[in-house]
Design an enzyme around this catalytic site. Structure first.
Site, PDB file in Angstrom:
ATOM      1  N   ASP A 126       0.779  -1.268   0.003  1.00 44.03           N
ATOM      2  CA  ASP A 126       0.098  -0.055   0.101  1.00 44.03           C
ATOM      3  C   ASP A 126       0.953   1.354  -0.118  1.00 44.03           C
ATOM      4  O   ASP A 126       0.374   2.305   0.771  1.00 44.03           O
ATOM      5  CB  ASP A 126      -0.829   0.076   1.061  1.00 44.03           C
ATOM      6  CG  ASP A 126      -0.386  -0.073   2.435  1.00 44.03           C
ATOM      7  OD1 ASP A 126       0.788  -0.626   2.597  1.00 44.03           O
ATOM      8  OD2 ASP A 126      -0.836   0.504   3.624  1.00 44.03           O
ATOM      9  N   GLU A 127       1.889   1.384  -0.669  1.00 50.19           N
ATOM     10  CA  GLU A 127       2.747   2.428  -0.825  1.00 50.19           C
ATOM     11  C   GLU A 127       3.144   2.774  -2.129  1.00 50.19           C
ATOM     12  O   GLU A 127       3.420   2.039  -3.059  1.00 50.19           O
ATOM     13  CB  GLU A 127       4.290   1.912  -0.009  1.00 50.19           C
ATOM     14  CG  GLU A 127       5.123   2.965  -0.090  1.00 50.19           C
ATOM     15  CD  GLU A 127       6.610   2.740   0.570  1.00 50.19           C
ATOM     16  OE1 GLU A 127       7.569   3.518   0.787  1.00 50.19           O
ATOM     17  OE2 GLU A 127       6.872   1.433   0.357  1.00 50.19           O
TER      18      GLU A 127
END
Length: 215
Positions: A126-127
């Site tokens: 989720d980066e």
């Protein structure tokens, strides 16, 4: 009685036409095969450089494209962006990985919309990261851009009969020179973790699960 010479000439002409037809068919098949191979090669190159879920450039492509942008920036200020979703594990744990995938797709779309023609990428999980051109590297502009991006990402996400809202911790840092991308990303990453640890507006940053269907 037909002239043997005329018959022979006709046979030769027909044979030549047939041979030409076969050659054209062979050339068309070869051209189609080349086109098919080129399309396969383009697809393989795209798959190697892009995230299969969101369609954004992947980590390797981000660094390659960013290096090109830094070389061609022509003196324009550039801002490195790092963002990480808050409590994203809750989405997968509570709603399943399909829901988590949809959230990541929505975040990618909103980040791309915020960045416009600028470079954004999914680094993994989720980066996400970006490299934005800006009119200035003034801290007020950076603070404003950070708030605006956080607001865009925090907008509700329709998901079946529910509306989910996830938020992100965001860090921005100026790139001070063509060789300073790594340092700028490190500073942006540090700013992102400071925001996450400080929990600024923590109530607004928590995952919200509305009980009513998405409108």
């Amino acid at each position: 009685m037909p002239d043997p010479m005329s018959v022979a000439s006709g046979v030769c002409a027909a044979g030549a036409l047939l041979s030409t037809w076969h050659l054209r068919r062979r050339a068309m098949r070869a051209e189609a095969e080349v086109g098919h191979l080129q399309a396969e090669l383009a697809a393989e190159r795209h798959a190697a450089s892009h995230d299969p879920l969101t369609g954004l450039p992947n980590r390797r492509a981000f660094y390659r494209l960013a290096a090109t942008l830094l070389t061609d920036a022509a003196g324009r200020p550039l801002i490195a962006v790092i963002l990480d979703l808050d409590d994203f594990k809750q989405v997968n744990d509570r709603y399943g990985h399909a829901a988590g995938d949809q959230v990541l797709i929505s975040v990618a779309e909103r980040l791309a919309a915020f960045a416009g023609d600028n470079l954004v990428a999914r680094l993994g999980g989720d980066e996400f990261a970006g490299l934005l051109t800006s009119p200035t590297v003034d801290s007020r502009w950076i603070d404003h851009a950070t708030r605006r991006l956080c607001e865009m990402l925090a907008a509700p996400i329709p998901l079946g009969g529910l509306t989910l809202r996830v938020t992100a911790s965001v860090g921005l840092a100026p790139v001070t020179g063509p060789t300073q991308l790594t340092e700028a990303l490190r500073q942006a990453d540090a700013a992102m973790y400071r925001a996450k640890s400080l929990g600024v507006g923590r109530e607004a940053r928590q995952l919200v699960d509305t009980a009513h269907p998405a409108e």
